[in-house]
Design a protein around this motif. Structure first.
Motif, PDB file in Angstrom:
ATOM      1  N   UNK A 248      26.452  83.813  95.198  1.00  0.00           N
ATOM      2  CA  UNK A 248      27.228  84.798  95.959  1.00  0.00           C
ATOM      3  C   UNK A 248      26.275  85.913  96.368  1.00  0.00           C
ATOM      4  N   UNK A 249      26.182  86.155  97.671  1.00  0.00           N
ATOM      5  CA  UNK A 249      25.262  87.158  98.195  1.00  0.00           C
ATOM      6  C   UNK A 249      26.060  88.316  98.791  1.00  0.00           C
ATOM      7  N   UNK A 250      25.681  89.526  98.421  1.00  0.00           N
ATOM      8  CA  UNK A 250      26.385  90.697  98.930  1.00  0.00           C
ATOM      9  C   UNK A 250      25.822  91.133 100.279  1.00  0.00           C
ATOM     10  N   UNK A 251      26.689  91.136 101.272  1.00  0.00           N
ATOM     11  CA  UNK A 251      26.378  91.712 102.569  1.00  0.00           C
ATOM     12  C   UNK A 251      27.074  93.070 102.640  1.00  0.00           C
TER      13      UNK A 251
ATOM     14  N   UNK B 253      27.354  78.346  98.458  1.00  0.00           N
ATOM     15  CA  UNK B 253      26.734  79.636  98.765  1.00  0.00           C
ATOM     16  C   UNK B 253      27.657  80.400  99.712  1.00  0.00           C
ATOM     17  N   UNK B 254      28.076  81.576  99.284  1.00  0.00           N
ATOM     18  CA  UNK B 254      28.989  82.394 100.070  1.00  0.00           C
ATOM     19  C   UNK B 254      28.555  83.858 100.038  1.00  0.00           C
ATOM     20  N   UNK B 255      29.094  84.619 100.968  1.00  0.00           N
ATOM     21  CA  UNK B 255      28.816  86.053 101.034  1.00  0.00           C
ATOM     22  C   UNK B 255      30.090  86.845 100.819  1.00  0.00           C
ATOM     23  N   UNK B 256      29.918  88.031 100.264  1.00  0.00           N
ATOM     24  CA  UNK B 256      30.982  89.035 100.215  1.00  0.00           C
ATOM     25  C   UNK B 256      30.484  90.258 100.979  1.00  0.00           C
TER      26      UNK B 256
ATOM     27  N   UNK C 143      32.276  76.981 100.919  1.00  0.00           N
ATOM     28  CA  UNK C 143      30.867  77.335 101.012  1.00  0.00           C
ATOM     29  C   UNK C 143      30.558  77.783 102.435  1.00  0.00           C
ATOM     30  N   UNK C 144      29.439  78.485 102.590  1.00  0.00           N
ATOM     31  CA  UNK C 144      28.950  78.948 103.895  1.00  0.00           C
ATOM     32  C   UNK C 144      29.903  79.931 104.555  1.00  0.00           C
ATOM     33  N   UNK C 145      30.633  80.714 103.751  1.00  0.00           N
ATOM     34  CA  UNK C 145      31.630  81.639 104.276  1.00  0.00           C
ATOM     35  C   UNK C 145      31.275  83.088 103.923  1.00  0.00           C
ATOM     36  N   UNK C 146      31.864  84.000 104.695  1.00  0.00           N
ATOM     37  CA  UNK C 146      31.717  85.426 104.446  1.00  0.00           C
ATOM     38  C   UNK C 146      33.092  86.035 104.242  1.00  0.00           C
ATOM     39  N   UNK C 147      33.303  86.642 103.089  1.00  0.00           N
ATOM     40  CA  UNK C 147      34.593  87.240 102.761  1.00  0.00           C
ATOM     41  C   UNK C 147      34.497  88.763 102.851  1.00  0.00           C
TER      42      UNK C 147
ATOM     43  N   UNK D 294      21.316  98.135 107.591  1.00  0.00           N
ATOM     44  CA  UNK D 294      22.295  97.298 108.271  1.00  0.00           C
ATOM     45  C   UNK D 294      21.661  96.011 108.778  1.00  0.00           C
ATOM     46  N   UNK D 295      20.412  96.069 109.221  1.00  0.00           N
ATOM     47  CA  UNK D 295      19.720  94.844 109.640  1.00  0.00           C
ATOM     48  C   UNK D 295      19.553  93.887 108.465  1.00  0.00           C
ATOM     49  N   UNK D 296      19.171  94.426 107.300  1.00  0.00           N
ATOM     50  CA  UNK D 296      19.009  93.586 106.110  1.00  0.00           C
ATOM     51  C   UNK D 296      20.328  92.945 105.710  1.00  0.00           C
ATOM     52  N   UNK D 297      21.404  93.713 105.775  1.00  0.00           N
ATOM     53  CA  UNK D 297      22.701  93.179 105.360  1.00  0.00           C
ATOM     54  C   UNK D 297      23.224  92.125 106.342  1.00  0.00           C
ATOM     55  N   UNK D 298      22.896  92.255 107.615  1.00  0.00           N
ATOM     56  CA  UNK D 298      23.294  91.206 108.555  1.00  0.00           C
ATOM     57  C   UNK D 298      22.488  89.931 108.314  1.00  0.00           C
ATOM     58  N   UNK D 299      21.233  90.077 107.896  1.00  0.00           N
ATOM     59  CA  UNK D 299      20.389  88.917 107.612  1.00  0.00           C
ATOM     60  C   UNK D 299      20.926  88.084 106.451  1.00  0.00           C
ATOM     61  N   UNK D 300      21.650  88.718 105.550  1.00  0.00           N
ATOM     62  CA  UNK D 300      22.214  87.999 104.408  1.00  0.00           C
ATOM     63  C   UNK D 300      23.082  86.825 104.867  1.00  0.00           C
ATOM     64  N   UNK D 301      23.837  87.016 105.948  1.00  0.00           N
ATOM     65  CA  UNK D 301      24.724  85.941 106.400  1.00  0.00           C
ATOM     66  C   UNK D 301      23.955  84.742 106.932  1.00  0.00           C
ATOM     67  N   UNK D 302      22.829  84.979 107.593  1.00  0.00           N
ATOM     68  CA  UNK D 302      21.998  83.862 108.021  1.00  0.00           C
ATOM     69  C   UNK D 302      21.440  83.101 106.839  1.00  0.00           C
ATOM     70  N   UNK D 303      21.020  83.823 105.808  1.00  0.00           N
ATOM     71  CA  UNK D 303      20.515  83.186 104.598  1.00  0.00           C
ATOM     72  C   UNK D 303      21.599  82.342 103.940  1.00  0.00           C
TER      73      UNK D 303
END
Length: 250
Positions: free
Chosen positions: A140-143, A182-185, A239-243, A158-167
């Motif tokens: 789980x990766x924090x965006x 692998x998912x993002x919050x 998986x592969x989602x952003x919540x 903000x650029x770093x946090x947007x990159x999290x979703x690509x990762x």
């Protein structure tokens, strides 16, 4: 909070776990009966949280690590693995939303903010892959909603946090065959002590209430509840989602 029996006795690693959202994550997983290792550079806060949870008969391990030091990060992951067992849940939480102006950012500033908010997420994920390839797992990766909402005053963050979703999307595709999810919050304005101390003025709080569909303040425990679900077998097909957890801000 809901109880997820499958999280009992799992080894969970939380980065930036000594305070704020990270501390709520450590507490929540420990309350599930997980073995929780957490990494943070704040030795005092890490020791205080460890003392509190140990007194509650929770099994936790604090490893002081500056996550910008990748070799130190790898050593910290190995320490958790050795003492608590193979890691099958990773929460890449560590970040620092320090404000900065584009005109004043030096190359060293830029590199430091990327290292603080993004780089360690890749290398922590890399470090736990041997365990998860063998047993499956959840990363789980924090965006953040900061880049979605177009917040100003912190462009490298903000650029770093947007990159999290690509990762997240790339790792989910590469490691799905191993049953690694692998998912993002993406949290909104979560009322950690840091936010309360530094940014919550009456004017800012009124703006928050106007922007959110839900009018209550959001707490670290709100994020922890979502992380527990995503780590559990109940999210086994996700998986592969952003919540987004922002009370309806964006």
């Amino acid at each position: 909070m809901a109880i997820y029996p499958d999280l009992q006795e799992k080894t969970v690693l939380v980065t930036g776990g000594a305070s704020g959202i990270g501390a709520a994550l450590v507490q929540a997983f420990a309350d599930q009966g997980s073995r929780v290792g957490f990494l943070d550079r704040d030795g005092r806060a890490g020791a205080e949280l460890t003392e509190k949870l140990t007194a509650e008969a929770r099994r936790v391990l604090f490893v002081p690590v500056d996550l910008r030091d990748i070799e130190g990060l790898r050593a910290g992951v190995e320490d958790v693995r050795t003492k608590l067992g193979p890691i099958t849940v990773l929460v890449n939480n560590a970040a620092h939303d320090e404000r900065h102006l584009t005109e004043e950012v030096t190359e060293d500033d830029f590199d430091d903010r990327i290292a603080t908010n993004f780089k360690h997420q890749f290398f922590a994920s890399q470090a736990v892959l041997p365990d998860m390839k063998a047993a499956g797992g959840s990363i789980i990766c924090m965006s953040s909603i900061s880049w979605m909402a177009g917040f100003g005053g912190m462009p490298v963050y903000t650029a770093a946090k947007s990159a999290v979703l690509g990762l997240v999307r790339s790792l989910a595709r590469d490691f799905g065959p191993y049953e690694i999810r692998v998912n993002a919050i993406s949290p909104g304005w979560i009322m950690t002590k840091r936010q309360l101390d530094l940014w919550l003025t009456p004017e800012a709080d009124a703006m928050r209430e106007e922007r959110q569909a839900l009018k209550r303040r959001l707490l670290p425990e709100d994020v922890a509840k979502l992380a527990l679900f995503l780590a559990s077998d109940d999210a086994g097909a996700i998986t592969s989602q952003n919540y987004i957890i922002d009370g309806g801000w964006v």
